[in-house]
Design a protein around this motif. Structure first.
Motif, PDB file in Angstrom:
ATOM      1  N   VAL A  34      -1.177  -4.279  -1.394  1.00  0.00           N
ATOM      2  CA  VAL A  34       0.139  -4.900  -1.266  1.00  0.00           C
ATOM      3  C   VAL A  34       1.173  -3.782  -1.121  1.00  0.00           C
ATOM      4  O   VAL A  34       1.119  -2.800  -1.862  1.00  0.00           O
ATOM      5  N   PRO A  35       2.142  -3.917  -0.201  1.00  0.00           N
ATOM      6  CA  PRO A  35       3.177  -2.886  -0.067  1.00  0.00           C
ATOM      7  C   PRO A  35       3.969  -2.704  -1.368  1.00  0.00           C
ATOM      8  O   PRO A  35       4.182  -3.652  -2.117  1.00  0.00           O
ATOM      9  N   ASN A  36       4.397  -1.472  -1.606  1.00  0.00           N
ATOM     10  CA  ASN A  36       5.226  -1.119  -2.774  1.00  0.00           C
ATOM     11  C   ASN A  36       4.550  -1.414  -4.111  1.00  0.00           C
ATOM     12  O   ASN A  36       5.227  -1.650  -5.110  1.00  0.00           O
ATOM     13  N   THR A  37       3.237  -1.417  -4.123  1.00  0.00           N
ATOM     14  CA  THR A  37       2.499  -1.649  -5.366  1.00  0.00           C
ATOM     15  C   THR A  37       1.488  -0.516  -5.521  1.00  0.00           C
ATOM     16  O   THR A  37       0.631  -0.337  -4.670  1.00  0.00           O
ATOM     17  N   THR A  38       1.629   0.240  -6.607  1.00  0.00           N
ATOM     18  CA  THR A  38       0.803   1.424  -6.818  1.00  0.00           C
ATOM     19  C   THR A  38       0.181   1.414  -8.208  1.00  0.00           C
ATOM     20  O   THR A  38       0.630   0.701  -9.091  1.00  0.00           O
ATOM     21  N   VAL A  39      -0.843   2.243  -8.382  1.00  0.00           N
ATOM     22  CA  VAL A  39      -1.391   2.491  -9.713  1.00  0.00           C
ATOM     23  C   VAL A  39      -0.419   3.455 -10.385  1.00  0.00           C
ATOM     24  O   VAL A  39      -0.141   4.533  -9.876  1.00  0.00           O
ATOM     25  N   GLN A  40       0.130   3.033 -11.525  1.00  0.00           N
ATOM     26  CA  GLN A  40       1.143   3.811 -12.227  1.00  0.00           C
ATOM     27  C   GLN A  40       0.563   4.452 -13.486  1.00  0.00           C
ATOM     28  O   GLN A  40       0.122   3.764 -14.394  1.00  0.00           O
ATOM     29  N   GLY A 125       4.325 -10.170 -18.382  1.00  0.00           N
ATOM     30  CA  GLY A 125       5.323  -9.377 -17.667  1.00  0.00           C
ATOM     31  C   GLY A 125       5.130  -9.361 -16.162  1.00  0.00           C
ATOM     32  O   GLY A 125       6.044  -9.679 -15.402  1.00  0.00           O
ATOM     33  N   TRP A 126       3.931  -8.987 -15.733  1.00  0.00           N
ATOM     34  CA  TRP A 126       3.704  -8.788 -14.297  1.00  0.00           C
ATOM     35  C   TRP A 126       3.346 -10.075 -13.553  1.00  0.00           C
ATOM     36  O   TRP A 126       3.685 -10.224 -12.382  1.00  0.00           O
ATOM     37  N   PHE A 127       2.656 -10.992 -14.212  1.00  0.00           N
ATOM     38  CA  PHE A 127       2.251 -12.219 -13.519  1.00  0.00           C
ATOM     39  C   PHE A 127       3.359 -13.272 -13.511  1.00  0.00           C
ATOM     40  O   PHE A 127       3.374 -14.145 -12.666  1.00  0.00           O
ATOM     41  N   ILE A 154      -2.899  -6.410 -12.818  1.00  0.00           N
ATOM     42  CA  ILE A 154      -4.335  -6.112 -12.971  1.00  0.00           C
ATOM     43  C   ILE A 154      -4.555  -4.606 -13.029  1.00  0.00           C
ATOM     44  O   ILE A 154      -5.286  -4.099 -13.892  1.00  0.00           O
ATOM     45  N   LEU A 155      -3.918  -3.872 -12.109  1.00  0.00           N
ATOM     46  CA  LEU A 155      -4.079  -2.411 -12.095  1.00  0.00           C
ATOM     47  C   LEU A 155      -3.581  -1.787 -13.396  1.00  0.00           C
ATOM     48  O   LEU A 155      -4.235  -0.911 -13.963  1.00  0.00           O
ATOM     49  N   ASP A 156      -2.422  -2.221 -13.874  1.00  0.00           N
ATOM     50  CA  ASP A 156      -1.882  -1.658 -15.114  1.00  0.00           C
ATOM     51  C   ASP A 156      -2.719  -2.044 -16.329  1.00  0.00           C
ATOM     52  O   ASP A 156      -2.920  -1.235 -17.231  1.00  0.00           O
ATOM     53  N   ILE A 157      -3.210  -3.261 -16.346  1.00  0.00           N
ATOM     54  CA  ILE A 157      -4.075  -3.691 -17.451  1.00  0.00           C
ATOM     55  C   ILE A 157      -5.337  -2.831 -17.506  1.00  0.00           C
ATOM     56  O   ILE A 157      -5.745  -2.376 -18.575  1.00  0.00           O
ATOM     57  N   VAL A 158      -5.935  -2.596 -16.356  1.00  0.00           N
ATOM     58  CA  VAL A 158      -7.168  -1.802 -16.304  1.00  0.00           C
ATOM     59  C   VAL A 158      -6.896  -0.339 -16.659  1.00  0.00           C
ATOM     60  O   VAL A 158      -7.613   0.242 -17.479  1.00  0.00           O
ATOM     61  N   THR A 159      -5.844   0.269 -16.070  1.00  0.00           N
ATOM     62  CA  THR A 159      -5.586   1.681 -16.357  1.00  0.00           C
ATOM     63  C   THR A 159      -5.180   1.904 -17.811  1.00  0.00           C
ATOM     64  O   THR A 159      -5.648   2.854 -18.439  1.00  0.00           O
TER      65      THR A 159
END
Length: 184
Positions: A34-40, A125-127, A154-159
């Protein structure tokens, strides 16, 4: 040891934590989904500091770090996601007294508690919060922002679940456990 939510140490931690949060925002891995969505990686650090200093420190670091980071990186602030960073920081810190990582305790029970709280907090928060605020503030299309929020969440939860847990565990191992020192 009872911890103040707004002690001098906490205020210093917020300042340093926000600065490190800003720097870590520059280390973002594009998802390609997705655009503008990164692993932070910044949320891994936020989890550690909020777990040590509590919900107020977590919220302030998320709010300050994300807003200044957006302003420096993009020239404007995306307030809906800034609000969620503050919410997530507060959520991470909400159980800091139960975790006792500053006392060298981060065992299986603590790990499960931390991860349940971080998953629930980030999911809300994210969903939910970020997409609804994107629609309300910026008039963004619902399908776009709910997809972005889901992928980011999902990415933030996993990281945070993997690397945040590991970082907190490593930090706890550096702390002296209560009653572990004996007089000879």
């Amino acid at each position: 040891m009872k911890k103040d939510l707004l002690s001098i140490r906490t205020i210093v931690a917020v300042g340093i934590g926000a600065a490190i949060f800003i720097v870590l925002r520059y280390i973002a891995i594009p998802t390609g989904i997705v655009p503008n969505t990164t692993v932070q990686l910044s949320y891994i650090f936020l989890a550690l500091i909020a777990s040590i200093y509590g919900p107020l420190a977590g919220a302030l670091i998320g709010l300050i770090g994300h807003s200044i980071g957006d302003a420096l990186q993009y020239g404007s602030v995306w307030w809906s996601w800034v609000v969620v960073s503050g919410f997530v920081g507060a959520g991470f810190g909400s159980i800091f007294r139960k975790l006792k990582i500053s006392e060298g305790i981060f065992n299986g029970k603590s790990i499960v508690l931390f991860n349940v709280v971080q998953i629930v907090t980030q999911a809300i928060g994210w969903f939910l919060i970020a997409p609804v605020l994107d629609i309300a503030i910026y008039g963004e299309p619902a399908n776009k922002v709910f997809t972005q929020g889901f992928v980011a969440g999902i990415l933030d939860i996993v990281t945070v679940g993997i690397f945040g847990t590991l970082l907190i565990w490593l930090y706890a191992r550096t702390q002296t456990k209560k009653g572990s020192l004996k007089k000879e």
